[in-house]
Design a protein around this motif. Structure first.
Motif, PDB file in Angstrom:
ATOM      1  N   ASN A 151       0.821  -1.218   0.000  1.00 27.41           N
ATOM      2  CA  ASN A 151       0.000   0.000   0.000  1.00 27.41           C
ATOM      3  C   ASN A 151       0.852   1.263   0.000  1.00 27.41           C
ATOM      4  O   ASN A 151       0.362   2.354  -0.326  1.00 27.41           O
ATOM      5  N   LYS A 152       2.146   1.117   0.373  1.00 25.40           N
ATOM      6  CA  LYS A 152       3.057   2.261   0.372  1.00 25.40           C
ATOM      7  C   LYS A 152       3.654   2.522  -1.013  1.00 25.40           C
ATOM      8  O   LYS A 152       4.270   3.559  -1.236  1.00 25.40           O
ATOM      9  N   TYR A 153       3.500   1.585  -1.953  1.00 26.48           N
ATOM     10  CA  TYR A 153       4.012   1.791  -3.300  1.00 26.48           C
ATOM     11  C   TYR A 153       3.293   2.965  -3.954  1.00 26.48           C
ATOM     12  O   TYR A 153       2.074   3.137  -3.787  1.00 26.48           O
ATOM     13  N   HIS A 154       4.002   3.744  -4.722  1.00 27.53           N
ATOM     14  CA  HIS A 154       3.348   4.786  -5.495  1.00 27.53           C
ATOM     15  C   HIS A 154       2.366   4.149  -6.466  1.00 27.53           C
ATOM     16  O   HIS A 154       2.580   3.032  -6.965  1.00 27.53           O
ATOM     17  N   LYS A 155       1.307   4.847  -6.766  1.00 31.32           N
ATOM     18  CA  LYS A 155       0.214   4.288  -7.560  1.00 31.32           C
ATOM     19  C   LYS A 155       0.685   3.758  -8.908  1.00 31.32           C
ATOM     20  O   LYS A 155       0.329   2.652  -9.324  1.00 31.32           O
ATOM     21  N   ARG A 156       1.519   4.531  -9.622  1.00 31.17           N
ATOM     22  CA  ARG A 156       1.984   4.115 -10.949  1.00 31.17           C
ATOM     23  C   ARG A 156       2.887   2.889 -10.847  1.00 31.17           C
ATOM     24  O   ARG A 156       2.878   2.028 -11.737  1.00 31.17           O
ATOM     25  N   LEU A 157       3.684   2.802  -9.783  1.00 30.25           N
ATOM     26  CA  LEU A 157       4.542   1.644  -9.579  1.00 30.25           C
ATOM     27  C   LEU A 157       3.693   0.392  -9.359  1.00 30.25           C
ATOM     28  O   LEU A 157       3.949  -0.656  -9.954  1.00 30.25           O
ATOM     29  N   ALA A 158       2.698   0.491  -8.474  1.00 29.13           N
ATOM     30  CA  ALA A 158       1.844  -0.656  -8.187  1.00 29.13           C
ATOM     31  C   ALA A 158       1.151  -1.151  -9.456  1.00 29.13           C
ATOM     32  O   ALA A 158       1.046  -2.367  -9.698  1.00 29.13           O
ATOM     33  N   GLU A 159       0.692  -0.213 -10.285  1.00 26.32           N
ATOM     34  CA  GLU A 159       0.027  -0.598 -11.540  1.00 26.32           C
ATOM     35  C   GLU A 159       1.020  -1.252 -12.491  1.00 26.32           C
ATOM     36  O   GLU A 159       0.681  -2.214 -13.196  1.00 26.32           O
ATOM     37  N   LYS A 160       2.263  -0.755 -12.549  1.00 26.53           N
ATOM     38  CA  LYS A 160       3.281  -1.332 -13.412  1.00 26.53           C
ATOM     39  C   LYS A 160       3.575  -2.773 -13.015  1.00 26.53           C
ATOM     40  O   LYS A 160       3.723  -3.650 -13.891  1.00 26.53           O
ATOM     41  N   ILE A 161       3.650  -3.047 -11.725  1.00 20.81           N
ATOM     42  CA  ILE A 161       3.902  -4.411 -11.247  1.00 20.81           C
ATOM     43  C   ILE A 161       2.743  -5.323 -11.636  1.00 20.81           C
ATOM     44  O   ILE A 161       2.941  -6.460 -12.100  1.00 20.81           O
ATOM     45  N   ARG A 162       1.512  -4.858 -11.460  1.00 18.38           N
ATOM     46  CA  ARG A 162       0.341  -5.649 -11.873  1.00 18.38           C
ATOM     47  C   ARG A 162       0.363  -5.906 -13.382  1.00 18.38           C
ATOM     48  O   ARG A 162       0.035  -6.999 -13.848  1.00 18.38           O
ATOM     49  N   GLN A 163       0.759  -4.900 -14.144  1.00 18.26           N
ATOM     50  CA  GLN A 163       0.830  -5.019 -15.595  1.00 18.26           C
ATOM     51  C   GLN A 163       1.843  -6.072 -16.014  1.00 18.26           C
ATOM     52  O   GLN A 163       1.591  -6.876 -16.932  1.00 18.26           O
ATOM     53  N   LEU A 164       2.996  -6.091 -15.362  1.00 19.18           N
ATOM     54  CA  LEU A 164       4.015  -7.093 -15.665  1.00 19.18           C
ATOM     55  C   LEU A 164       3.497  -8.500 -15.403  1.00 19.18           C
ATOM     56  O   LEU A 164       3.750  -9.422 -16.183  1.00 19.18           O
ATOM     57  N   ARG A 165       2.760  -8.671 -14.328  1.00 12.96           N
ATOM     58  CA  ARG A 165       2.195  -9.982 -14.032  1.00 12.96           C
ATOM     59  C   ARG A 165       1.151 -10.371 -15.073  1.00 12.96           C
ATOM     60  O   ARG A 165       1.084 -11.534 -15.499  1.00 12.96           O
ATOM     61  N   ARG A 166       0.337  -9.409 -15.488  1.00 12.94           N
ATOM     62  CA  ARG A 166      -0.678  -9.696 -16.504  1.00 12.94           C
ATOM     63  C   ARG A 166      -0.029 -10.094 -17.829  1.00 12.94           C
ATOM     64  O   ARG A 166      -0.584 -10.908 -18.580  1.00 12.94           O
ATOM     65  N   LYS A 167       1.129  -9.516 -18.117  1.00 11.53           N
ATOM     66  CA  LYS A 167       1.826  -9.817 -19.371  1.00 11.53           C
ATOM     67  C   LYS A 167       2.553 -11.158 -19.312  1.00 11.53           C
ATOM     68  O   LYS A 167       3.134 -11.594 -20.304  1.00 11.53           O
TER      69      LYS A 167
END
Length: 366
Positions: A151-167
């Motif tokens: 929850n401390k991750y910056h919003k764009r970072l958290a989304e980037k990590i989710r995106q990598l997993r989706r890919k």
């Protein structure tokens, strides 16, 4: 009384480090055995059953019979089999007197040591003076629930990590020699891209030794893309309760995807399994709060003070060396000892920072 342990006295060095209540990867015999800038020594002061051990690198001062002392790159400083706050003031004063005697008899002009932001070494070093504020470092707190950590991750970072997993990107632990060979190719590609000197090139034997060392818990992690191709990797080391990414690399073609962001998140999961309480990311270039610092700050708001110890043991030869090198003693540059200052040295120091933990520059070595 004090004595010196040399790098040839492997088991004795390892014994003092392993018996200390706090130490890190950078204090180990293995890490010091890699240094080529001088002669690694472990200064040990003992009184009864207690000791303070101080790892340093002894260097000759060119065109003189004098020496100075520095530390390996990383976070070192003194260690002890007792917490520093539990050692008596008399013990610390005796350590100081013994160390000053060692400096004087050995014709040492100055001492520089990076201190460890997690260890309370200032109580020892303040006896001498010369504790210098260098800047800030960042760590990820692994003692809190992982949901709170993320929850401390910056919003764009958290989304980037989710995106990598989706890919389809995923992290796997490597073990065999083929995996080490694979990481070596990623690392070498990084080195060639930034035209690094031979100093930063390591053999497969080096990586094997790192993986097999019994002085710390080491793991090799690789990031694979959806086609099952290894595109990123890291050697992580866990010593006591602190985990570090010692070597980290990304293939040039995949820098845009930033797989190291996913890898960093996964290291926190694996670090918890290894018993780590903190994942220490380090600071910015020359410990300034720059873009590298901000990259790391996207993961955590846990910020620590980083200090170094800068001590002039013999003022007269120190001043004479400044005059010999035509350096103004009031030169406004953050460098110690000042008589070793040149632009070339500064650029070489920067390489260490540039190569560590920033994808848009490279991702390689601390």
């Amino acid at each position: 009384m004090h004595h010196l342990v040399t790098i040839d006295q492997k088991e004795e060095w390892k014994g003092y480090v392993s018996d200390s209540v706090q130490h890190d990867f950078y204090h180990t015999w293995y890490y010091h055995s890699l240094d080529r800038s001088g002669t690694p020594i472990l200064f040990v002061y003992e009184e009864g059953e207690n000791y303070i051990a101080f790892p340093l690198i002894k260097r000759e001062i060119p065109r003189s019979l004098l020496y100075d002392l520095t530390s390996v790159y990383g976070y070192t400083g003194p260690i002890s089999n007792q917490r520093f706050e539990d050692l008596s003031d008399e013990f610390l004063e005796n350590f100081k007197d013994s160390f000053l005697t060692f400096l004087r008899k050995g014709q040492h002009v100055s001492v520089f040591s990076r201190l460890h932001p997690f260890f309370d070494q200032q109580r020892v070093m303040q006896k001498f003076g010369g504790v210098h504020a260098n800047g800030k470092t960042i760590a990820i707190d692994l003692t809190i629930p992982i949901e709170d950590q993320r929850n401390k991750y910056h919003k764009r970072l958290a989304e980037k990590i989710r995106q990598l997993r989706r890919k389809g990107y995923e992290v796997r632990e490597a073990n065999g020699p083929e995996d080490i060979k694979l990481f070596a190719s990623i690392y070498t590609e990084n080195m060639q891209r930034i035209e690094a000197s031979d100093f930063y090139l390591f053999t497969e034997e080096y990586f094997n030794d790192l993986h097999e060392s019994n002085e710390f818990n080491s793991k090799l992690l690789l990031v694979y893309n959806q086609e099952g191709f290894a595109v990123c990797g890291a050697f992580i080391v866990c010593t006591n309760d602190i985990i570090q990414a010692h070597l980290l690399g990304t293939r040039t073609a995949y820098l845009g995807d930033s797989p190291a962001k996913l890898l960093t998140d996964e290291i926190t999961v694996i670090g918890r399994e290894m018993g780590a309480k903190y994942f220490h990311l380090g600071g910015g270039l020359n410990f300034k709060q720059d873009s590298l610092f901000e990259w790391k700050a996207c993961f955590s708001d846990y910020i620590l003070d980083f200090k170094s110890w800068r001590f002039i043991a013999d003022q007269d030869p120190y001043t004479a060396l400044l005059e010999e090198h035509q350096i103004d003693k009031n030169e406004e540059v953050d460098f110690f000892p000042l008589y070793r200052y040149t632009k070339k040295v500064i650029e070489s120091t920067k390489v260490y920072f540039v190569l560590f933990f920033t994808e848009h520059l490279s991702l390689c070595i601390i």
